[in-house]
Motif scaffolding. Sequence first.
Motif, PDB file in Angstrom:
ATOM      1  N   CYS A  55      -1.418   6.561  -8.805  1.00  0.00           N
ATOM      2  CA  CYS A  55      -2.381   6.122  -7.791  1.00  0.00           C
ATOM      3  C   CYS A  55      -3.022   4.775  -8.111  1.00  0.00           C
ATOM      4  CB  CYS A  55      -3.457   7.200  -7.653  1.00  0.00           C
ATOM      5  SG  CYS A  55      -4.629   6.913  -6.312  1.00  0.00           S
ATOM      6  N   ASP A  56      -3.133   3.928  -7.081  1.00  0.00           N
ATOM      7  CA  ASP A  56      -3.840   2.658  -7.175  1.00  0.00           C
ATOM      8  C   ASP A  56      -5.336   2.933  -7.140  1.00  0.00           C
ATOM      9  OD1 ASP A  56      -4.315  -0.099  -7.202  1.00  0.00           O
ATOM     10  OD2 ASP A  56      -4.210  -0.266  -5.028  1.00  0.00           O
ATOM     11  N   TRP A  57      -6.147   1.929  -7.514  1.00  0.00           N
ATOM     12  CA  TRP A  57      -7.610   2.104  -7.491  1.00  0.00           C
ATOM     13  C   TRP A  57      -8.206   1.609  -6.177  1.00  0.00           C
ATOM     14  CZ3 TRP A  57     -10.843   3.286 -12.031  1.00  0.00           C
ATOM     15  CH2 TRP A  57     -12.202   3.336 -11.706  1.00  0.00           C
ATOM     16  N   GLU A  58      -7.968   0.350  -5.853  1.00  0.00           N
ATOM     17  CA  GLU A  58      -8.624  -0.261  -4.695  1.00  0.00           C
ATOM     18  C   GLU A  58      -7.788  -0.047  -3.438  1.00  0.00           C
ATOM     19  OE1 GLU A  58      -9.080  -4.226  -6.461  1.00  0.00           O
ATOM     20  OE2 GLU A  58     -11.247  -3.901  -6.317  1.00  0.00           O
ATOM     21  N   MET A  59      -8.281   0.829  -2.561  1.00  0.00           N
ATOM     22  CA  MET A  59      -7.585   1.144  -1.319  1.00  0.00           C
ATOM     23  C   MET A  59      -8.610   1.391  -0.218  1.00  0.00           C
ATOM     24  SD  MET A  59      -4.689   3.841  -2.621  1.00  0.00           S
ATOM     25  CE  MET A  59      -5.959   4.976  -3.252  1.00  0.00           C
ATOM     26  N   PRO A  60      -8.208   1.202   1.033  1.00  0.00           N
ATOM     27  CA  PRO A  60      -9.119   1.496   2.141  1.00  0.00           C
ATOM     28  C   PRO A  60      -9.324   2.991   2.322  1.00  0.00           C
ATOM     29  CG  PRO A  60      -6.951   0.930   2.983  1.00  0.00           C
ATOM     30  CD  PRO A  60      -6.925   0.666   1.495  1.00  0.00           C
ATOM     31  N   LYS A  61     -10.406   3.333   2.962  1.00  0.00           N
ATOM     32  CA  LYS A  61     -10.751   4.708   3.355  1.00  0.00           C
ATOM     33  C   LYS A  61     -11.169   5.598   2.187  1.00  0.00           C
ATOM     34  CE  LYS A  61      -7.910   4.721   7.540  1.00  0.00           C
ATOM     35  NZ  LYS A  61      -6.882   5.428   8.318  1.00  0.00           N
TER      36      LYS A  61
END
Length: 259
Positions: A55-61
Amino acid sequence: MKNMKVLIVDDAKFICELVTKIVSEAFPASTVKAAFNGEEARVLLTSEAFDIILCDWEMPKMSGLEVLKWTRAQPQYKTVPFVMVTSRGEREYVLKAIHAGVNDYLGKPFTKEQLVQKMNKVLGTAQAPDAAKQAKAAKMMEQDKEKVESISKNVPKPKGMAHLRVHDQVFKCAIKDMSLKDVLVVVKNEGKFPQVLDQAVIDIEQLSGDSVARVNGFIQMVQAAEAHINSAFINIRVTLVDDDPDKMAHLSKYIASVR
């Protein structure tokens, strides 16, 4: 692990495609699915069972940290390996992830070998997050907070706020002092800061009706704000190079207003 189900969560489509290719080649029997934001990830995790989450850290929602906290709150995902794959490698972010129960951390950009190595490391060792590591991370976070608060009490009131732009990076900073020749700012130490002689642009936030929108210069000095290798703040002096009379007049007015 045979028939392994892998969930990739990243708002960058090309990252999802790259990771899918790497995982499919390294683990031919695996099934790989992708979510392009945290909310999509939560829906997939609710409807299906996955054996590992990348999983990435910076994402929308919904951020990666929020996804991590949510998964650890679900009985079926308390021990599922969770690897944070992100460019946010600063101490603050790593400690937050450890405290929330991450299994491992992989910084971007990464190689195929690094990703596969991380996956092999966490697979087959399904267990609840290490409570001792989580407690240690929480203690270190509290110590960092107290340190920042202590330093902040001894820092003079800033003469304004600004954004320092160097290459493709933007640093939010406080102005400690300024003249028509240079500007001294302080930024929070997040592991990345400009280099001496880098070209720079400072956008100064207005304190009154007048504003100095943009000042050009170069980095003259980068210095730890305290005599410690883990200094919480970094002093940066920017030498100004603008020779526009109108801009200098505007800057003079601004300087006079904050003296």
